[in-house]
Write a protein that holds these residues in place. Structure first.
Motif, PDB file in Angstrom:
ATOM      1  N   VAL A  25       0.852  -1.191   0.000  1.00 29.09           N
ATOM      2  CA  VAL A  25       0.000   0.000   0.000  1.00 29.09           C
ATOM      3  C   VAL A  25       0.888   1.242   0.000  1.00 29.09           C
ATOM      4  O   VAL A  25       2.053   1.183   0.388  1.00 29.09           O
ATOM      5  CB  VAL A  25      -0.964   0.036   1.222  1.00 29.09           C
ATOM      6  N   ALA A  41      -9.909  -4.617   3.757  1.00 30.87           N
ATOM      7  CA  ALA A  41     -10.581  -4.292   2.501  1.00 30.87           C
ATOM      8  C   ALA A  41     -11.985  -3.820   2.863  1.00 30.87           C
ATOM      9  O   ALA A  41     -12.760  -4.578   3.432  1.00 30.87           O
ATOM     10  CB  ALA A  41     -10.641  -5.522   1.603  1.00 30.87           C
ATOM     11  N   GLY A  46     -12.272   0.439  -0.818  1.00 39.71           N
ATOM     12  CA  GLY A  46     -10.895   0.089  -1.120  1.00 39.71           C
ATOM     13  C   GLY A  46     -10.130  -0.399   0.086  1.00 39.71           C
ATOM     14  O   GLY A  46     -10.710  -0.758   1.113  1.00 39.71           O
ATOM     15  N   LEU A  47      -8.808  -0.402  -0.048  1.00 38.61           N
ATOM     16  CA  LEU A  47      -7.931  -0.868   1.017  1.00 38.61           C
ATOM     17  C   LEU A  47      -7.630   0.274   1.981  1.00 38.61           C
ATOM     18  O   LEU A  47      -7.126   1.320   1.566  1.00 38.61           O
ATOM     19  CB  LEU A  47      -6.624  -1.410   0.441  1.00 38.61           C
ATOM     20  N   ASP A  50      -4.520   2.885   1.812  1.00 39.50           N
ATOM     21  CA  ASP A  50      -3.957   2.996   0.467  1.00 39.50           C
ATOM     22  C   ASP A  50      -4.449   4.254  -0.229  1.00 39.50           C
ATOM     23  O   ASP A  50      -5.526   4.781   0.074  1.00 39.50           O
ATOM     24  CB  ASP A  50      -4.329   1.775  -0.385  1.00 39.50           C
ATOM     25  N   HIS A  59     -10.442  -0.003  -6.351  1.00 31.96           N
ATOM     26  CA  HIS A  59     -10.257  -0.318  -4.946  1.00 31.96           C
ATOM     27  C   HIS A  59      -8.965  -1.069  -4.661  1.00 31.96           C
ATOM     28  O   HIS A  59      -8.305  -0.819  -3.663  1.00 31.96           O
ATOM     29  CB  HIS A  59     -11.428  -1.157  -4.439  1.00 31.96           C
ATOM     30  N   VAL A  60      -8.609  -2.008  -5.526  1.00 30.58           N
ATOM     31  CA  VAL A  60      -7.414  -2.830  -5.304  1.00 30.58           C
ATOM     32  C   VAL A  60      -6.905  -3.338  -6.652  1.00 30.58           C
ATOM     33  O   VAL A  60      -7.681  -3.680  -7.531  1.00 30.58           O
ATOM     34  CB  VAL A  60      -7.722  -4.001  -4.320  1.00 30.58           C
ATOM     35  N   ASN A  87      -1.301  -3.604  -5.594  1.00 29.51           N
ATOM     36  CA  ASN A  87      -1.519  -3.850  -4.170  1.00 29.51           C
ATOM     37  C   ASN A  87      -1.260  -5.284  -3.730  1.00 29.51           C
ATOM     38  O   ASN A  87      -0.657  -5.511  -2.688  1.00 29.51           O
ATOM     39  CB  ASN A  87      -2.956  -3.505  -3.768  1.00 29.51           C
TER      40      ASN A  87
END
Length: 161
Positions: A25, A41, A46-47, A50, A59-60, A87
């Motif tokens: 991240v 998550a 998203g994460l 990050d 999101h990832v 990621n």
């Protein structure tokens, strides 16, 4: 893989996606990626921690260690997972790329948005020719449908509807 509608490759059901081998991240776009053992998550966001947390669809990003090894062979040097700014790195693959395909990663359920194309920045970060070597191996952008913790070592499986 067989080519489907609109030139998008179909994702075969029997692909072994393996497990999560690395998670990275970055708090902001230009900050370096940092490795973590686990990440939260958050569905629809998203994460946590990050740079893309809170974005609408990105999101990832997920890539395959096998694809990185292939790119490294083409380049004549290794490609470290964090250098691509993705990621999550999986031990298996290829990573599904057909929009709508779903995978379970740890506690989280993710859905493919689109393939993640490598950019010219790869040549700066990894070395000349990296963007070309990563073409078709850049991984996939997912959105998070169900949140939860993703940990290094978690299995990754395709969800079949």
């Amino acid at each position: 893989m067989a080519e489907g509608r609109a030139g998008v490759m179909d994702d075969p059901l029997d692909v072994d996606l393996g497990s999560v081998v690395a998670i990275h991240v970055a708090k902001a776009t230009k900050l370096p990626m940092r490795p973590v053992e686990s990440v939260v998550a958050e569905a629809g966001a998203g994460l946590v921690g990050d740079r893309y947390h809170g974005s609408r669809h990105r999101h990832v990003t997920v890539q395959s260690a096998h694809a990185l090894a292939e790119a490294g062979a083409d380049l004549g040097r290794s490609v470290d997972p964090e250098s691509t700014r993705r990621n999550v790195t999986l031990s298996g693959g290829p990573v599904p790329g057909r929009p709508g395909t779903r995978v379970r990663m740890g506690e989280a359920l993710l859905e493919v948005v689109r393939p993640a194309a490598p950019c010219r920045l790869m040549d700066d970060l990894i070395g000349p020719g990296a963007m070309k070597a990563l073409h078709g191996r850049g991984g996939t952008v997912f959105r998070i449908l169900e949140g939860g913790v993703i940990r290094v070592g978690d299995p990754v499986v395709r969800e079949v509807s």
